[in-house]
Design a protein around this motif. Structure first.
Motif, PDB file in Angstrom:
ATOM      1  N   ASN A 139     -13.879 -50.466 -33.019  1.00 45.38           N
ATOM      2  CA  ASN A 139     -14.107 -49.396 -33.996  1.00 45.38           C
ATOM      3  C   ASN A 139     -14.520 -49.898 -35.375  1.00 45.38           C
ATOM      4  N   TRP A 140     -14.965 -51.141 -35.469  1.00 44.91           N
ATOM      5  CA  TRP A 140     -15.278 -51.716 -36.765  1.00 44.91           C
ATOM      6  C   TRP A 140     -16.360 -50.929 -37.500  1.00 44.91           C
ATOM      7  N   GLY A 141     -16.169 -50.794 -38.825  1.00 45.37           N
ATOM      8  CA  GLY A 141     -17.161 -50.157 -39.670  1.00 45.37           C
ATOM      9  C   GLY A 141     -17.995 -51.191 -40.418  1.00 45.37           C
ATOM     10  N   SER A 142     -19.243 -50.866 -40.650  1.00 49.14           N
ATOM     11  CA  SER A 142     -20.137 -51.726 -41.423  1.00 49.14           C
ATOM     12  C   SER A 142     -19.845 -51.587 -42.916  1.00 49.14           C
ATOM     13  N   PHE A 143     -20.111 -52.641 -43.683  1.00 53.31           N
ATOM     14  CA  PHE A 143     -19.972 -52.572 -45.133  1.00 53.31           C
ATOM     15  C   PHE A 143     -21.011 -51.630 -45.738  1.00 53.31           C
ATOM     16  N   PHE A 144     -22.068 -51.331 -44.982  1.00 48.29           N
ATOM     17  CA  PHE A 144     -23.119 -50.440 -45.453  1.00 48.29           C
ATOM     18  C   PHE A 144     -23.048 -49.065 -44.777  1.00 48.29           C
ATOM     19  N   SER A 145     -21.850 -48.648 -44.388  1.00 44.29           N
ATOM     20  CA  SER A 145     -21.591 -47.347 -43.752  1.00 44.29           C
ATOM     21  C   SER A 145     -21.939 -47.381 -42.264  1.00 44.29           C
ATOM     22  N   GLY A 146     -21.272 -46.504 -41.508  1.00 40.80           N
ATOM     23  CA  GLY A 146     -21.500 -46.419 -40.073  1.00 40.80           C
ATOM     24  C   GLY A 146     -20.785 -47.511 -39.302  1.00 40.80           C
ATOM     25  N   SER A 147     -21.062 -47.580 -38.004  1.00 39.42           N
ATOM     26  CA  SER A 147     -20.470 -48.600 -37.136  1.00 39.42           C
ATOM     27  C   SER A 147     -21.084 -49.964 -37.413  1.00 39.42           C
ATOM     28  N   SER A 148     -20.329 -51.020 -37.134  1.00 41.68           N
ATOM     29  CA  SER A 148     -20.878 -52.370 -37.276  1.00 41.68           C
ATOM     30  C   SER A 148     -21.475 -52.869 -35.958  1.00 41.68           C
ATOM     31  N   TRP A 149     -21.635 -51.965 -35.017  1.00 38.04           N
ATOM     32  CA  TRP A 149     -22.245 -52.319 -33.721  1.00 38.04           C
ATOM     33  C   TRP A 149     -23.503 -51.485 -33.494  1.00 38.04           C
ATOM     34  N   LYS A 150     -24.532 -52.133 -32.974  1.00 34.37           N
ATOM     35  CA  LYS A 150     -25.786 -51.452 -32.654  1.00 34.37           C
ATOM     36  C   LYS A 150     -26.108 -51.664 -31.173  1.00 34.37           C
ATOM     37  N   LYS A 379     -31.965 -39.301 -61.974  1.00 36.38           N
ATOM     38  CA  LYS A 379     -31.545 -37.929 -61.671  1.00 36.38           C
ATOM     39  C   LYS A 379     -31.495 -37.647 -60.163  1.00 36.38           C
ATOM     40  N   ASN A 380     -32.377 -38.295 -59.406  1.00 38.09           N
ATOM     41  CA  ASN A 380     -32.502 -37.980 -57.979  1.00 38.09           C
ATOM     42  C   ASN A 380     -32.178 -39.188 -57.117  1.00 38.09           C
ATOM     43  N   ILE A 381     -31.566 -38.936 -55.972  1.00 38.50           N
ATOM     44  CA  ILE A 381     -31.237 -40.024 -55.049  1.00 38.50           C
ATOM     45  C   ILE A 381     -32.504 -40.720 -54.564  1.00 38.50           C
ATOM     46  N   GLU A 382     -33.629 -39.997 -54.548  1.00 29.29           N
ATOM     47  CA  GLU A 382     -34.903 -40.583 -54.094  1.00 29.29           C
ATOM     48  C   GLU A 382     -35.379 -41.710 -55.004  1.00 29.29           C
ATOM     49  N   ASP A 383     -34.849 -41.770 -56.230  1.00 24.60           N
ATOM     50  CA  ASP A 383     -35.254 -42.823 -57.165  1.00 24.60           C
ATOM     51  C   ASP A 383     -34.519 -44.136 -56.919  1.00 24.60           C
ATOM     52  N   TYR A 384     -33.491 -44.091 -56.075  1.00 28.12           N
ATOM     53  CA  TYR A 384     -32.725 -45.301 -55.794  1.00 28.12           C
ATOM     54  C   TYR A 384     -33.332 -46.045 -54.597  1.00 28.12           C
ATOM     55  N   ARG A 385     -33.123 -47.356 -54.567  1.00 36.14           N
ATOM     56  CA  ARG A 385     -33.722 -48.202 -53.532  1.00 36.14           C
ATOM     57  C   ARG A 385     -32.690 -48.959 -52.696  1.00 36.14           C
ATOM     58  N   ASP A 386     -31.473 -49.056 -53.186  1.00 31.80           N
ATOM     59  CA  ASP A 386     -30.456 -49.871 -52.523  1.00 31.80           C
ATOM     60  C   ASP A 386     -29.948 -49.203 -51.250  1.00 31.80           C
ATOM     61  N   ILE A 387     -29.947 -49.950 -50.158  1.00 33.12           N
ATOM     62  CA  ILE A 387     -29.536 -49.412 -48.862  1.00 33.12           C
ATOM     63  C   ILE A 387     -28.078 -48.969 -48.875  1.00 33.12           C
ATOM     64  N   GLU A 388     -27.226 -49.672 -49.618  1.00 32.32           N
ATOM     65  CA  GLU A 388     -25.816 -49.280 -49.681  1.00 32.32           C
ATOM     66  C   GLU A 388     -25.670 -47.908 -50.341  1.00 32.32           C
ATOM     67  N   ILE A 389     -26.378 -47.690 -51.440  1.00 32.54           N
ATOM     68  CA  ILE A 389     -26.337 -46.401 -52.131  1.00 32.54           C
ATOM     69  C   ILE A 389     -26.856 -45.290 -51.219  1.00 32.54           C
ATOM     70  N   ILE A 390     -28.011 -45.523 -50.615  1.00 34.02           N
ATOM     71  CA  ILE A 390     -28.654 -44.497 -49.793  1.00 34.02           C
ATOM     72  C   ILE A 390     -27.785 -44.127 -48.594  1.00 34.02           C
ATOM     73  N   ASN A 391     -27.229 -45.133 -47.914  1.00 33.96           N
ATOM     74  CA  ASN A 391     -26.371 -44.865 -46.754  1.00 33.96           C
ATOM     75  C   ASN A 391     -25.103 -44.111 -47.157  1.00 33.96           C
ATOM     76  N   MET A 392     -24.496 -44.543 -48.267  1.00 27.61           N
ATOM     77  CA  MET A 392     -23.274 -43.888 -48.731  1.00 27.61           C
ATOM     78  C   MET A 392     -23.542 -42.422 -49.070  1.00 27.61           C
ATOM     79  N   PHE A 393     -24.620 -42.172 -49.797  1.00 27.48           N
ATOM     80  CA  PHE A 393     -24.943 -40.810 -50.211  1.00 27.48           C
ATOM     81  C   PHE A 393     -25.158 -39.916 -48.991  1.00 27.48           C
TER      82      PHE A 393
END
Length: 561
Positions: A139-150, A379-393
């Motif tokens: 059941n491990w979670g990834s540091f970037f959200s979601g499961s750590s298994w693909k 102002k908008n999430i679309e202006d962000y580029r970081d995968i951690e931010i985008i996945n979390m949001f």
């Protein structure tokens, strides 16, 4: 205490993608860095840590490497790198490269081969486990959200990725993998680089049984940390790396090691263990994180700040060495987080720098810190580029958490705060590029930029320059013992440094109100010399110190009288 160049140096961290673009494609590059080497020399730093410049599809901005021996096309060529190294060394600057070997990109040829079949010779380069689609191995979670298994349909197995799905973890249990890593390290060291910063190096050894993690505070996934950080064979691997590679060169090594305490840290950096020179720990970086983790933001207290810093000084004293940082490419800007980036931006930036450069350890300056760059609020999430931010949001929005709450957390802690382009001048795109920048420039670049800083003799830049020079000229700042003063004071951070009969007193007001500092009676009536302050000080008398908002003072005390 052993004296070494990496203890006495000051490191400047460059995030190449955002530093300086030389060809107008909107992405920083090696030629852009070469253009600005005289700027770094003028600042006074003598070690440069370069974030990854290797071939990468950029799922995680270069921390997903598809070829360890090639330069990312957007950054330049192998010849550009050789020129950069020559130009740095000709100026007395040393180059530290990022070593990212917990994982590769899924586009690395090792992984491309590994996923073809279960009997492929590269299969055991990665961590593959049985499990039916929709039912991962644990059941491990990834540091970037979601499961750590693909799940991979080709062989009907799962692969482990502690970070992005495009960052499969290497299997360090496999000696062939370790030998590949060591050969790659020698490839760069033989070109003349001066060391490595090792990305999440304490995650390379996993608990083999891969047990389920605890679901903390209602989390969707189990906590992966207890079974991946500081694992059962990590010290064996690092000692092997030291024997095979590191010990054969005069270099500097610093490991990124989340989830360590001083006792564990000693195992990595103790002088007798032949592993690493120093490490990055993140206890201070978690000071404003609540029980739900990074995005659960809570107020922090100065007494907690002091206790963390002293615990690490005391825990490694005479055993290992500390690295000192208040921001980096993964952390928000220090003046926005620990200072006041509005009314007292300049004063608080200087005060925090005074702390950073007068504590014991090697200071790290993150690009733009030296001119007081701040967090950004897109102002908008679309202006962000970081995968951690985008996945979390995305994940938390699907859970029904309000957008404004999420954006406020991103403004405070998002990694893109540190990744907006370097602010060189007040021209379009802050002089970073003549094209469209890969991420927008912070709108305050017209007021906060290098050109402005160099024209203002009282700027944050020149204060950093003085601090760095002071540290070079006073070995007490590098090697001196440290003692806290009035450790329960919630406004003032004060301490002494002592070395070879010399003593320094550092007094820092961490807040925006005026406050009185009562000097220790042992220091009363001593003759003192003010070495540096971020305000004009008319009176050197220690008996009556009234600190202005975010004021910093460093005194040299004469005990011979």
């Amino acid at each position: 205490m052993n004296k070494t160049w990496w203890k006495e140096g000051v490191v400047y961290q460059i995030y190449p993608r955002s530093f300086k673009d030389s060809n107008g494609d909107g992405i920083g590059d090696l030629s852009g860095i070469i253009e600005k080497l005289d700027y770094l020399k003028n600042l006074g730093v003598n070690i440069v840590w370069l974030c990854p410049i290797y071939r990468s599809p950029n799922d995680d901005n270069g921390y997903d490497i598809s070829d360890y021996r090639k330069i990312m096309t957007e950054f330049g060529t192998e010849e550009d790198f050789k020129e950069l190294l020559r130009e740095m060394h000709s100026r007395g600057l040393k180059l530290i490269m990022d070593l990212v070997v917990n994982h590769t990109s899924d586009e690395h040829h090792w992984f491309a081969e590994s996923r073809k079949s279960k009997d492929n010779k590269y299969r055991d380069y990665y961590i593959w486990k049985d499990g039916k689609e929709g039912n991962p191995p644990n059941n491990w979670g990834s540091f970037f959200s979601g499961s750590s298994w693909k799940y991979d349909e080709t062989t009907e197995q799962y692969y482990l990725h502690l970070f992005s799905t495009k960052q499969p973890d290497l299997n360090w249990e496999n000696k062939k993998v370790r030998n590949e890593v060591y050969d790659m390290m020698k490839f760069w060291l033989d070109q003349g680089i001066d060391g490595f910063r090792m990305d999440v190096i304490n995650l390379i050894s996993k608990v083999p049984s891969l047990p389920d993690g605890e679901k903390v505070n209602g989390a969707l996934y189990g906590d992966v940390f207890p079974f991946t950080a500081n694992g059962p064979r990590v010290h064996e691997y690092l000692q092997e790396m030291n024997k095979e590679v590191l010990s054969n060169y005069d270099i500097m090594t610093v490991g990124e090691t989340p989830g360590v305490n001083p006792e564990i840290a000693q195992l990595y950096v103790n002088n007798d263990r032949n592993e690493l020179n120093m490490l990055f720990q993140f206890e201070l970086m978690d000071i404003d994180s609540g029980i739900k983790g990074k995005w659960d933001i809570v107020p922090w207290k100065l007494t907690t700040f002091k206790n963390i810093m002293y615990k690490w000084y005391d825990g490694l004293k005479d055993k290992g060495w500390n690295s000192l940082f208040l921001n980096n490419h993964d952390q928000p800007r220090l003046v926005s987080r620990f200072g006041n980036d509005k009314e007292y931006r300049v004063e608080s930036a200087k005060m925090l720098a005074t702390f950073l450069h007068t504590w014991q350890g090697t200071p790290y300056v993150y690009q733009g810190e030296e001119i007081g760059m701040t967090n950004v609020e897109f102002k908008n999430i679309e202006d962000y580029r970081d995968i951690e931010i985008i996945n979390m949001f995305k994940e938390k929005s699907e859970q029904g958490i309000d957008k404004d709450v999420l954006m406020k957390a991103i403004y405070a802690k998002g990694r893109d705060n540190a990744r907006t382009p370097m602010q060189w001048d007040s021209s379009d795109n802050s002089g970073f590029t003549e094209g469209n920048p890969w991420i927008a420039v912070n709108p305050n670049y017209k007021e906060i930029n290098v050109e402005q800083a160099l024209e203002d003799k009282n700027s944050v830049f020149y204060y950093y320059q003085k601090l760095i020079k002071l540290r070079k000229e006073n070995k007490i700042i590098v090697y001196g013992d440290l003692e806290l003063i009035d450790k329960e004071n919630e406004n003032i951070f004060a301490y002494t440094r002592s070395y070879n009969g010399e003593k320094l007193l550092v007094v820092l007001n961490f807040y925006g109100e005026k406050v009185q500092f009562k000097v220790d009676e042992k220091l009363e009536n001593k003759e003192v010399k003010l070495l540096i302050s971020n305000y004009q000080v008319e009176d050197d008398n220690l008996n009556n110190i009234k600190l202005r908002p975010y004021e910093a003072r460093v005194y040299k005390i004469n005990f011979n009288l």
